[in-house]
Enzyme design. Structure first.
Site, PDB file in Angstrom:
ATOM      1  N   SER A  65       1.052  -1.667  -0.021  1.00  0.00           N
ATOM      2  CA  SER A  65       0.107  -0.229  -0.332  1.00  0.00           C
ATOM      3  C   SER A  65       0.675   1.285   0.157  1.00  0.00           C
ATOM      4  O   SER A  65       0.430   1.976  -0.162  1.00  0.00           O
ATOM      5  CB  SER A  65      -1.298   0.016   1.389  1.00  0.00           C
ATOM      6  OG  SER A  65      -2.345  -0.858   1.139  1.00  0.00           O
ATOM      7  N   PHE A  66       1.969   1.379   0.449  1.00  0.00           N
ATOM      8  CA  PHE A  66       2.590   2.787   0.474  1.00  0.00           C
ATOM      9  C   PHE A  66       3.450   2.943  -0.769  1.00  0.00           C
ATOM     10  O   PHE A  66       3.026   4.139  -0.874  1.00  0.00           O
ATOM     11  CB  PHE A  66       4.048   2.267   1.774  1.00  0.00           C
ATOM     12  CG  PHE A  66       4.581   3.409   1.428  1.00  0.00           C
ATOM     13  CD1 PHE A  66       4.344   4.437   2.503  1.00  0.00           C
ATOM     14  CD2 PHE A  66       6.029   3.484   1.053  1.00  0.00           C
ATOM     15  CE1 PHE A  66       5.495   5.134   2.571  1.00  0.00           C
ATOM     16  CE2 PHE A  66       6.847   4.617   1.180  1.00  0.00           C
ATOM     17  CZ  PHE A  66       6.677   5.807   1.681  1.00  0.00           C
ATOM     18  N   CYS A  89      -4.650  -2.509   1.600  1.00  0.00           N
ATOM     19  CA  CYS A  89      -5.503  -3.127   3.144  1.00  0.00           C
ATOM     20  C   CYS A  89      -4.165  -3.286   3.669  1.00  0.00           C
ATOM     21  O   CYS A  89      -3.113  -3.825   3.376  1.00  0.00           O
ATOM     22  CB  CYS A  89      -5.952  -4.572   2.511  1.00  0.00           C
ATOM     23  SG  CYS A  89      -6.638  -5.065   3.889  1.00  0.00           S
ATOM     24  N   VAL A  90      -3.989  -2.047   4.758  1.00  0.00           N
ATOM     25  CA  VAL A  90      -2.930  -2.063   5.937  1.00  0.00           C
ATOM     26  C   VAL A  90      -4.308  -3.070   7.031  1.00  0.00           C
ATOM     27  O   VAL A  90      -4.655  -2.145   7.832  1.00  0.00           O
ATOM     28  CB  VAL A  90      -2.964  -0.890   6.029  1.00  0.00           C
ATOM     29  CG1 VAL A  90      -1.400  -0.520   7.147  1.00  0.00           C
ATOM     30  CG2 VAL A  90      -2.190  -0.319   4.565  1.00  0.00           C
ATOM     31  N   HIS A  97       3.132  -0.407  12.286  1.00  0.00           N
ATOM     32  CA  HIS A  97       3.493  -0.019  11.247  1.00  0.00           C
ATOM     33  C   HIS A  97       1.965   1.074  10.158  1.00  0.00           C
ATOM     34  O   HIS A  97       2.264   2.140   9.283  1.00  0.00           O
ATOM     35  CB  HIS A  97       3.791  -0.772  10.387  1.00  0.00           C
ATOM     36  CG  HIS A  97       2.965  -1.822  10.622  1.00  0.00           C
ATOM     37  ND1 HIS A  97       1.593  -2.184  10.937  1.00  0.00           N
ATOM     38  CD2 HIS A  97       2.279  -2.292   8.828  1.00  0.00           C
ATOM     39  CE1 HIS A  97       0.508  -3.098  10.808  1.00  0.00           C
ATOM     40  NE2 HIS A  97       1.584  -2.629   9.170  1.00  0.00           N
ATOM     41  N   ARG A 136     -15.363  -6.401   4.139  1.00  0.00           N
ATOM     42  CA  ARG A 136     -15.014  -5.348   3.491  1.00  0.00           C
ATOM     43  C   ARG A 136     -14.430  -5.504   2.069  1.00  0.00           C
ATOM     44  O   ARG A 136     -14.435  -4.393   1.024  1.00  0.00           O
ATOM     45  CB  ARG A 136     -15.282  -4.027   3.544  1.00  0.00           C
ATOM     46  CG  ARG A 136     -15.042  -3.268   5.372  1.00  0.00           C
ATOM     47  CD  ARG A 136     -14.802  -2.987   6.564  1.00  0.00           C
ATOM     48  NE  ARG A 136     -15.306  -1.892   7.272  1.00  0.00           N
ATOM     49  CZ  ARG A 136     -15.971  -3.507   8.227  1.00  0.00           C
ATOM     50  NH1 ARG A 136     -15.509  -4.257   8.464  1.00  0.00           N
ATOM     51  NH2 ARG A 136     -16.513  -2.875   9.684  1.00  0.00           N
TER      52      ARG A 136
END
Length: 159
Positions: A65-66, A89-90, A97, A136
């Site tokens: 994601s970063f 998704c994190v 983090h 989700r």
């Protein structure tokens, strides 16, 4: 309203713009791939269901994601791309983090959207655990990918 009280796959399609000639880029984080693949499928299908041509939807993968901000910028700078959808998704986990990653991604995507004056959509889940992510990503709370795609379409109506 939190997604715990709203189905992410239920939205109004009244007054959507014609997207049949628009090109979209969907940037997908490979980390948490079980979730991001489901989000991608939701976004892709929602675009097609609302008039996008399959050949006008470009997919690019990034490691996590970063990296969504840079991946989104690569496509946002292309004049032929009308909108970018960033999928990731994190999951919170045991350390903080997620706070740093989510903040950086949200700011980075906003910066890209403003720099290139086009929709860059935050389709990133930020759940506390794996089950919330699954809920989700096509589960009991719908699919955030669906919501991200419809958001991109609606934002194109502003231009």
């Amino acid at each position: 309203m939190s997604s715990a009280h709203k189905n992410l796959s239920v939205f109004s399609t009244t007054g959507l713009p014609d997207i049949s000639q628009k090109k979209f880029a969907i940037i997908v984080a490979e980390w948490n791939s079980e979730i991001t693949e489901a989000l991608f499928e939701g976004a892709y299908q929602t675009l097609v269901d609302n008039g996008a041509k399959a050949e006008n939807i470009i997919r690019a993968n990034v490691p996590g994601s970063f990296e969504l901000s840079f991946g989104s910028q690569v496509f946002a700078q292309k004049p032929e791309i009308a909108a970018v959808i960033a999928i990731g998704c994190v999951i919170q986990g045991e350390t903080k983090h997620n706070d740093y990653i989510n903040h950086a991604v949200a700011g980075g995507l906003t910066e890209v959207a403003l720099k290139y004056n086009k929709p860059v959509i935050f389709g990133v889940l930020t759940p506390n655990n794996q089950q919330q992510a699954l809920d989700r990503a096509g589960g009991i709370h719908g699919n955030k990918g669906d919501e991200a795609a419809i958001t991109a379409i609606k934002m194109l109506g502003l231009q």
